[in-house]
Scaffold this motif. Sequence first.
Motif, PDB file in Angstrom:
ATOM      1  N   THR A 197     -29.498 -39.876  27.810  1.00 53.24           N
ATOM      2  CA  THR A 197     -29.121 -39.515  26.442  1.00 53.24           C
ATOM      3  C   THR A 197     -30.058 -40.164  25.433  1.00 53.24           C
ATOM      4  OG1 THR A 197     -26.789 -39.212  27.008  1.00 53.24           O
ATOM      5  CG2 THR A 197     -27.300 -39.671  24.707  1.00 53.24           C
ATOM      6  N   PRO A 240     -30.518 -31.726  26.711  1.00 51.19           N
ATOM      7  CA  PRO A 240     -31.181 -31.670  25.399  1.00 51.19           C
ATOM      8  C   PRO A 240     -30.708 -30.508  24.532  1.00 51.19           C
ATOM      9  CG  PRO A 240     -32.781 -32.115  27.134  1.00 51.19           C
ATOM     10  CD  PRO A 240     -31.496 -31.781  27.816  1.00 51.19           C
ATOM     11  N   THR A 286     -26.526 -35.415  28.213  1.00 49.50           N
ATOM     12  CA  THR A 286     -27.722 -35.486  29.063  1.00 49.50           C
ATOM     13  C   THR A 286     -28.494 -34.173  29.020  1.00 49.50           C
ATOM     14  OG1 THR A 286     -26.570 -34.749  31.082  1.00 49.50           O
ATOM     15  CG2 THR A 286     -26.598 -37.131  30.611  1.00 49.50           C
ATOM     16  N   ASN A 327     -33.368 -38.413  25.526  1.00 48.73           N
ATOM     17  CA  ASN A 327     -33.275 -37.100  24.884  1.00 48.73           C
ATOM     18  C   ASN A 327     -33.297 -37.219  23.355  1.00 48.73           C
ATOM     19  OD1 ASN A 327     -33.099 -35.767  27.320  1.00 48.73           O
ATOM     20  ND2 ASN A 327     -30.856 -35.638  27.305  1.00 48.73           N
TER      21      ASN A 327
END
Length: 234
Positions: A100, A72, A70, A103
């Motif tokens: 996720t 980046p 989670t 990202n």
Amino acid sequence: MNLSSLSFLRKMRSPTRQFAVIGLGRFGRAVCTTLNSLGYEVLAADEDERRVSQALTDQIAAHAVQLDTTQPTALKESGITEFDTVIVAIGNYVEESIITTLNLKEAGVKNVVAKASSEIHGKLLDRVGADHVVFPEHEMGCELARSLTTPGILDRFEIDPDHSIAEIIVPPAFDQKTIIDLDLRNRYELTLLAVSQDQQPDKFEINPSPVTRLKAGGLMVVIGSNKGLERLPV
């Protein structure tokens, strides 16, 4: 896992034979194991250190890393964002799965396959940019139902909701009948692509002659209507 788009399958084929899999639960481990056995290089990731260690011990991935996807920065530093195809297998943790996936797409990953645990979860994954959403439990249930109701179908690949390519055991009703006699296209909306009279998948006859006689218990590969497949004799 039912990948129902041929164009998507073409995109997923990685010229560098590399995939990243995030989440090492049962689904993620199964994906890693299968890709690894097929000769692809797999990078596995999970937040749980024990799962990462087990993946390395079991040799189901070439590399495995512990990280919080989670974040980046963590994704970028791990090198996952450089992969063309990433499978997000965190289906039971909705928030982590969605963040996720977001990202990865914001980092420029071309193909993100995400596991969903519910219809709403799937819709959210679509919204944040997942290229393909899979529902393993639902699809396994559908496959089980099909295998119970149409036991002659050994394998099936859905092209779209209404059409499939299927490998089928030649039923007794087709024994010693020619392809012309069967008239599969008009009767079942199916086209015969290949036959194997000895149940040996490595000896299929492609585009067989219309006068070829089929043998009960042999194999045939057809393409066409799902409704037609369901009407085939058992």
